[in-house]
Design a protein around this motif. Structure first.
Motif, PDB file in Angstrom:
ATOM      1  N   ASP A  15      51.968  44.324  53.278  1.00 17.25           N
ATOM      2  CA  ASP A  15      52.462  43.551  52.144  1.00 17.25           C
ATOM      3  C   ASP A  15      53.716  42.790  52.580  1.00 17.25           C
ATOM      4  O   ASP A  15      54.736  43.396  52.916  1.00 17.25           O
ATOM      5  CB  ASP A  15      52.780  44.491  50.981  1.00 17.25           C
ATOM      6  CG  ASP A  15      53.170  43.752  49.704  1.00 17.25           C
ATOM      7  OD1 ASP A  15      53.410  42.532  49.770  1.00 17.25           O
ATOM      8  OD2 ASP A  15      53.243  44.405  48.647  1.00 17.25           O
TER       9      ASP A  15
ATOM     10  N   SER B  34      54.996  40.288  50.547  1.00 16.08           N
ATOM     11  CA  SER B  34      55.438  39.555  49.357  1.00 16.08           C
ATOM     12  C   SER B  34      56.958  39.513  49.233  1.00 16.08           C
ATOM     13  O   SER B  34      57.507  38.612  48.602  1.00 16.08           O
ATOM     14  CB  SER B  34      54.828  40.181  48.097  1.00 16.08           C
ATOM     15  OG  SER B  34      55.183  41.557  47.993  1.00 16.08           O
TER      16      SER B  34
ATOM     17  N   ARG C 112      50.381  36.579  52.138  1.00 20.16           N
ATOM     18  CA  ARG C 112      51.343  37.560  51.658  1.00 20.16           C
ATOM     19  C   ARG C 112      50.819  38.987  51.682  1.00 20.16           C
ATOM     20  O   ARG C 112      51.590  39.937  51.562  1.00 20.16           O
ATOM     21  CB  ARG C 112      51.807  37.195  50.236  1.00 20.16           C
ATOM     22  CG  ARG C 112      52.715  35.979  50.204  1.00 20.16           C
ATOM     23  CD  ARG C 112      53.859  36.120  51.175  1.00 20.16           C
ATOM     24  NE  ARG C 112      54.801  35.011  51.134  1.00 20.16           N
ATOM     25  CZ  ARG C 112      55.763  34.814  52.021  1.00 20.16           C
ATOM     26  NH1 ARG C 112      55.869  35.651  53.052  1.00 20.16           N
ATOM     27  NH2 ARG C 112      56.571  33.794  51.921  1.00 20.16           N
ATOM     28  N   LEU C 113      49.509  39.186  51.821  1.00 18.68           N
ATOM     29  CA  LEU C 113      48.966  40.542  51.900  1.00 18.68           C
ATOM     30  C   LEU C 113      47.717  40.530  52.758  1.00 18.68           C
ATOM     31  O   LEU C 113      46.889  39.626  52.652  1.00 18.68           O
ATOM     32  CB  LEU C 113      48.660  41.105  50.507  1.00 18.68           C
ATOM     33  CG  LEU C 113      48.196  42.568  50.474  1.00 18.68           C
ATOM     34  CD1 LEU C 113      48.821  43.317  49.296  1.00 18.68           C
ATOM     35  CD2 LEU C 113      46.673  42.678  50.397  1.00 18.68           C
TER      36      LEU C 113
ATOM     37  N   GLU D 132      45.577  37.918  50.687  1.00 16.78           N
ATOM     38  CA  GLU D 132      46.169  37.279  49.514  1.00 16.78           C
ATOM     39  C   GLU D 132      47.062  36.141  49.975  1.00 16.78           C
ATOM     40  O   GLU D 132      47.970  36.342  50.792  1.00 16.78           O
ATOM     41  CB  GLU D 132      46.968  38.283  48.686  1.00 16.78           C
ATOM     42  CG  GLU D 132      46.085  39.310  47.986  1.00 16.78           C
ATOM     43  CD  GLU D 132      46.850  40.229  47.055  1.00 16.78           C
ATOM     44  OE1 GLU D 132      48.074  40.009  46.869  1.00 16.78           O
ATOM     45  OE2 GLU D 132      46.232  41.163  46.516  1.00 16.78           O
TER      46      GLU D 132
ATOM     47  N   GLU E 147      49.538  32.717  49.002  1.00 15.69           N
ATOM     48  CA  GLU E 147      50.545  32.363  48.000  1.00 15.69           C
ATOM     49  C   GLU E 147      50.077  31.259  47.075  1.00 15.69           C
ATOM     50  O   GLU E 147      50.433  31.224  45.900  1.00 15.69           O
ATOM     51  CB  GLU E 147      51.838  31.956  48.715  1.00 15.69           C
ATOM     52  CG  GLU E 147      53.047  31.892  47.824  1.00 15.69           C
ATOM     53  CD  GLU E 147      54.306  31.688  48.627  1.00 15.69           C
ATOM     54  OE1 GLU E 147      54.708  30.520  48.834  1.00 15.69           O
ATOM     55  OE2 GLU E 147      54.897  32.698  49.062  1.00 15.69           O
TER      56      GLU E 147
END
Length: 255
Positions: free
Chosen positions: A69, A71, A103-104, A227, A229
């Motif tokens: 992660d 983020s 971001r992940l 994931e 952004e």
């Protein structure tokens, strides 16, 4: 005078070119793998904003979930490298993000014994930020035979991709799996046979959304989660294994 300035800089917590921070997990492979995967003379810092999560104990040593992660990581990321310290082939994946920040990242891996797992994130200034986690395990995941290849019907499903793109606010979540034995090459008379390249791209774009290289530590029938952004207009997934097989699927821009 120069030594005083250097000491003051260290006390303030700034990175020193080529300096290696002490490993909080005390792994015997710490400096060796840093040099092997990040190169000698690089700047390395321990960073809690690189959030690497693995289970405290691997219930299945051939399928251990990993989530990275980013983020909370500030700035842009140039490259990500992950490895498992005590695996026979430590490298898990190297990922290069595109213009849209990733971001992940989530992926299952194999573990041969209890070990520390690492994620290294290189920023635009060339500094590597390290996140670490420890997984206990009974072991043997790297040398266990593939369950997929033992299924007499596996060839009819070989290369099948399931998944898609799922809208988030903001951004997008890509989640997909691919049917592949991902043979590690460490089982007698079974050569290495694994996906080695993954790419997500918007058709016609100048550069991909992300590019990833995989090694034999990745689990069979891998499930990927990325994931991003920002949500692009659409995406094509492209994978290639070390035997030259290519798999493609349109994942779209939302669901």
């Amino acid at each position: 005078m120069g030594r005083i300035v250097l000491l003051f800089f260290i006390l303030l917590g700034g990175p020193v070119q080529g300096a290696v921070p002490e490993d909080p997990f005390g792994s015997p492979m710490w400096e060796y793998n840093l040099n092997r995967y990040l190169g000698e003379g690089r700047e390395v810092v321990l960073d809690e904003r690189v959030v690497l999560t693995v289970p405290p104990f691997a219930e299945d040593s051939a399928q251990v979930p990993l989530t990275l992660d980013l983020s909370g990581f500030p700035g842009e990321v140039d490259e990500i490298v992950t490895w498992i310290d005590l695996n026979p082939i430590p490298h898990l994946f190297t990922l290069t993000p595109g213009a849209t920040p990733t971001r992940l990242i989530s992926l299952n891996f194999r573990v041969q014994q209890a070990t520390t797992v690492r994620a290294a994130v290189r920023d635009r200034h060339g500094v590597w930020h390290i996140g670490s986690a420890y997984v206990d395990a009974a072991g043997g995941g790297c040398t266990a035979p593939s369950l997929t290849a033992a299924n007499p019907d596996w060839e009819s499903n070989f290369g099948t991709i399931r998944g898609g793109a799922f809208s988030q606010v903001p951004g997008v979540r890509y989640k997909f799996s691919v049917m592949h034995p991902m043979d590690s090459g460490m089982v007698g008379d079974v050569p290495a046979f694994h996906i080695e390249s993954v790419r997500l791209a918007v058709p016609g774009a100048d550069e991909p959304l992300l590019s990833m290289t995989l090694s034999q530590s990745a689990a069979e029938n891998p499930m990927f989660v990325f994931e991003l952004e920002r949500q692009p207009a659409g995406a094509m997934l492209w994978l290639r294994d070390n035997n030259g097989n290519v798999f493609e699927r349109r994942l779209g821009g939302g669901a």
